[in-house]
Every structure is written in C-alpha cells, then in structure tokens.
Design a protein around this motif. Sequence first.
Motif, mmCIF file in Angstrom:
data_model
loop_
_atom_site.group_PDB
_atom_site.id
_atom_site.type_symbol
_atom_site.label_atom_id
_atom_site.label_comp_id
_atom_site.label_asym_id
_atom_site.label_seq_id
_atom_site.Cartn_x
_atom_site.Cartn_y
_atom_site.Cartn_z
ATOM 1 N N LEU A 26 0.581 -1.121 0.041
ATOM 2 C CA LEU A 26 -0.100 -0.005 -0.024
ATOM 3 C C LEU A 26 0.887 1.331 -0.072
ATOM 4 N N ALA A 27 2.047 1.234 0.525
ATOM 5 C CA ALA A 27 3.040 2.213 0.574
ATOM 6 C C ALA A 27 3.314 2.807 -0.875
ATOM 7 N N LEU A 28 3.345 1.836 -1.667
ATOM 8 C CA LEU A 28 3.578 2.485 -2.784
ATOM 9 C C LEU A 28 2.534 3.350 -3.777
ATOM 10 N N ARG A 29 1.385 3.410 -3.198
ATOM 11 C CA ARG A 29 0.143 4.128 -3.701
ATOM 12 C C ARG A 29 0.361 5.502 -2.959
ATOM 13 N N VAL A 30 0.890 5.784 -2.149
ATOM 14 C CA VAL A 30 0.858 6.989 -1.645
ATOM 15 C C VAL A 30 2.207 7.653 -1.567
ATOM 16 N N PRO A 31 2.273 9.147 -0.970
ATOM 17 C CA PRO A 31 3.701 9.509 -0.975
ATOM 18 C C PRO A 31 4.398 8.892 0.085
ATOM 19 N N VAL A 32 5.766 8.734 0.054
ATOM 20 C CA VAL A 32 6.594 8.086 1.270
ATOM 21 C C VAL A 32 7.581 9.356 1.980
ATOM 22 N N TRP A 33 7.460 10.350 1.305
ATOM 23 C CA TRP A 33 8.341 11.339 1.836
ATOM 24 C C TRP A 33 7.558 12.693 1.548
ATOM 25 N N VAL A 48 5.482 19.480 -1.190
ATOM 26 C CA VAL A 48 6.014 18.542 -2.267
ATOM 27 C C VAL A 48 5.952 17.057 -1.807
ATOM 28 N N ASP A 49 5.259 16.323 -2.379
ATOM 29 C CA ASP A 49 5.043 14.737 -2.015
ATOM 30 C C ASP A 49 6.059 14.090 -2.815
ATOM 31 N N LEU A 50 6.763 12.997 -2.525
ATOM 32 C CA LEU A 50 7.463 12.056 -3.281
ATOM 33 C C LEU A 50 7.166 10.782 -3.124
ATOM 34 N N TYR A 51 7.141 10.072 -4.159
ATOM 35 C CA TYR A 51 6.787 8.466 -4.003
ATOM 36 C C TYR A 51 8.081 7.603 -3.877
ATOM 37 N N ALA A 52 7.582 6.643 -3.929
ATOM 38 C CA ALA A 52 8.631 5.354 -3.894
ATOM 39 C C ALA A 52 9.054 5.094 -5.382
ATOM 40 N N HIS A 53 8.259 5.714 -6.256
ATOM 41 C CA HIS A 53 8.610 5.483 -7.790
ATOM 42 C C HIS A 53 8.650 7.006 -8.247
ATOM 43 N N PRO A 54 9.296 7.113 -9.509
ATOM 44 C CA PRO A 54 9.560 8.462 -9.928
ATOM 45 C C PRO A 54 8.224 9.166 -10.371
ATOM 46 N N LYS A 55 7.908 9.683 -9.088
ATOM 47 C CA LYS A 55 6.675 10.643 -9.277
ATOM 48 C C LYS A 55 6.716 11.866 -8.120
ATOM 49 N N HIS A 87 15.448 18.911 -15.536
ATOM 50 C CA HIS A 87 16.142 19.959 -16.009
ATOM 51 C C HIS A 87 17.647 19.081 -16.459
ATOM 52 N N GLU A 88 17.904 19.990 -17.632
ATOM 53 C CA GLU A 88 19.174 19.239 -18.272
ATOM 54 C C GLU A 88 20.218 19.056 -17.135
ATOM 55 N N LYS A 89 20.385 20.117 -16.021
ATOM 56 C CA LYS A 89 21.437 20.076 -15.169
ATOM 57 C C LYS A 89 20.961 19.423 -13.837
ATOM 58 N N ALA A 90 20.016 18.691 -13.980
ATOM 59 C CA ALA A 90 19.567 17.872 -12.841
ATOM 60 C C ALA A 90 20.548 16.775 -12.363
ATOM 61 N N ILE A 91 20.586 16.284 -11.554
ATOM 62 C CA ILE A 91 21.562 15.202 -11.215
ATOM 63 C C ILE A 91 20.723 13.881 -11.413
ATOM 64 N N ASP A 92 21.418 12.870 -11.881
ATOM 65 C CA ASP A 92 20.886 11.603 -12.267
ATOM 66 C C ASP A 92 20.812 10.587 -11.064
ATOM 67 N N VAL A 93 19.495 10.125 -10.967
ATOM 68 C CA VAL A 93 19.141 9.329 -9.837
ATOM 69 C C VAL A 93 18.315 7.960 -10.386
ATOM 70 N N PRO A 94 19.280 7.283 -11.115
ATOM 71 C CA PRO A 94 18.538 6.033 -11.785
ATOM 72 C C PRO A 94 17.940 4.988 -10.826
ATOM 73 N N GLU A 95 18.544 4.992 -9.443
ATOM 74 C CA GLU A 95 17.998 3.897 -8.668
ATOM 75 C C GLU A 95 16.696 4.272 -8.140
ATOM 76 N N TRP A 96 16.208 5.443 -8.593
ATOM 77 C CA TRP A 96 14.756 5.572 -7.984
ATOM 78 C C TRP A 96 13.648 4.664 -8.650
ATOM 79 N N ILE A 97 14.065 4.167 -9.704
ATOM 80 C CA ILE A 97 13.092 2.875 -10.374
ATOM 81 C C ILE A 97 13.114 1.956 -9.644
#
Length: 280
Positions: A26-33, A48-55, A87-97
Amino acid sequence: MASSRLTRLLELRRLLPLVAAVLFVLALRVPVWRITLTAPQYVDTLVVDLYAHPKIGGDWEEVRRLNKYVGFYYPDPVYVDPNYEPHEKAIDVPEWILGPVVFIGIAAASAIVAALPTDKISRGLTALFAGSIAIFGTMGALIQYRLYQSGHTLDPDAPLNGLEGFTPPLAGSYEVANISGTAWFGPGGYMMAVGVALLAVAFGLRHSPATITDVPGLVRTGCGRLRDRVARVLPRASSRGTATDPVPEGGNRGSSPPGESGDGSATNDPPRTIPDGDPP
C-alpha cells in the motif's frame, strides 16, 4: 487439518509479517516522503510529495519555479519519464526506479516467511528482519547522499548564484536563502515504519507460538517485566544519590572530641598538677 492451519496462521510471528506485507504494498500508492516549504513570496505553505517510484505530487510546479532561483532541480530518474520534465542540469538518480522492486520484494519475502514450517520460521524471521533493516537503511543513506549531491551542485547560472552548498536532511528542517523547508515521512513512510516495527515484534516472538488471542496476556507480562525492571533500577539510582553521614562541626568525620578516644572512652592521661609558689 483446516483448523490446525488456521491456528498456525493466527500465530503472531506469522500474522504480523502478513500485515507488514500489505502495508509495504500500500505504501507504493501514497507519498513516502513529504517536504513543506515556506517563503516570503508565498502566503500558504507549499507541499511537495515524493513517491517510492519516479513521481512527485503536491505543489511541485510552484516549488520548481522557486528552486530555479537557487539552481536546485528535481532529480532525473534517467530510465523512465516522470510526471515532470527534468532539467538538463539535474542530477541523475537511476536507482529511483528500484523503489517498487524493494517494497514488493520485502512484501513477498514477508509472505513467504509467514508460511514457513515451524522448524524454519525462526531463522526466516531473523533473516527477514535483518534484511529489511539493511535494505531500508541503505535506501535512506543513498537518498541522503543524493540530497547532499543536489545541494552541492547548484546551477552557477541561477539568479541567486554564489549561494553556498547545503544538504537538505532526509528528516528535519533546513533553510536556503529566504526559503525554509521541513522534510518528514509521508503516509507511505509511516506505513513503511509500521511494517518494519511489526517485523521487529515478529522477530521478538520468533520462538513463541502465541496467537492473536494471547495478546492481552503478552501485554500484561511485558508490563510486569517493565515494572520489575524499574523497581530494580530505582533503588540503585537512589542509593547512589544518598548522602553520607554528616561531618561533625569543627572536625573531620570520625574524629573524637578532645579528651575522648575514638570509642568514646576517656583518655588515660595523668591529671595536671599546679606547682607550688609563684609561676616562673
């Protein structure tokens, strides 16, 4: 046979991991942070709500406009398209997926451990609890590193250039220029924390076949042990703080008044005699 299986399923060491598994999913359906921000140019607090997946949810568009002044950008998950334009200058966070993989994986492991035979469930619960702590702890450390990386790679072309690097905390408050922020759990974060706590309780009961009907007795036993421990600790603490015998006025502890020995008896010194005649 069916009754025996139901009784075994109602054992707390099996039931609690199953409940934890549901919470992890269920935690995947709501913001974790969740991050709340305040700034002079905004009357209301921004969220700002951040999810466990890129959203990202909440007031993320307003916050993105606010962040551009200091050159702080939302991360880029690289391999998938989030619900915003990185943004083109944003850091890469591939592990978010990998967030959904972690939550679903621990949920599946919890369900599997709950179904283990009695002679294997103790080791299964030990591995499950230790693994969940290690995995979620590693995730937290990695997120904190990414926050450090984001705060120390600010865009030098931002309007407020020259701003010193900063590290937003994973949990806590911070300030950047005239922007104040607070980071804490979202609903999914609380579900994750409760799920880990349930795994901890199941680990503590790994050798016990207690069922849900035994909960009142377990609570009473736990409270009794706590009272006994407090009762043992308090006398020790009070004995350390007890004052020693007072020192007699005009002398050291244990000294005797003039003319008496240490045991209270009179001394055997001969009496003084007054010589005849005038004193010299």
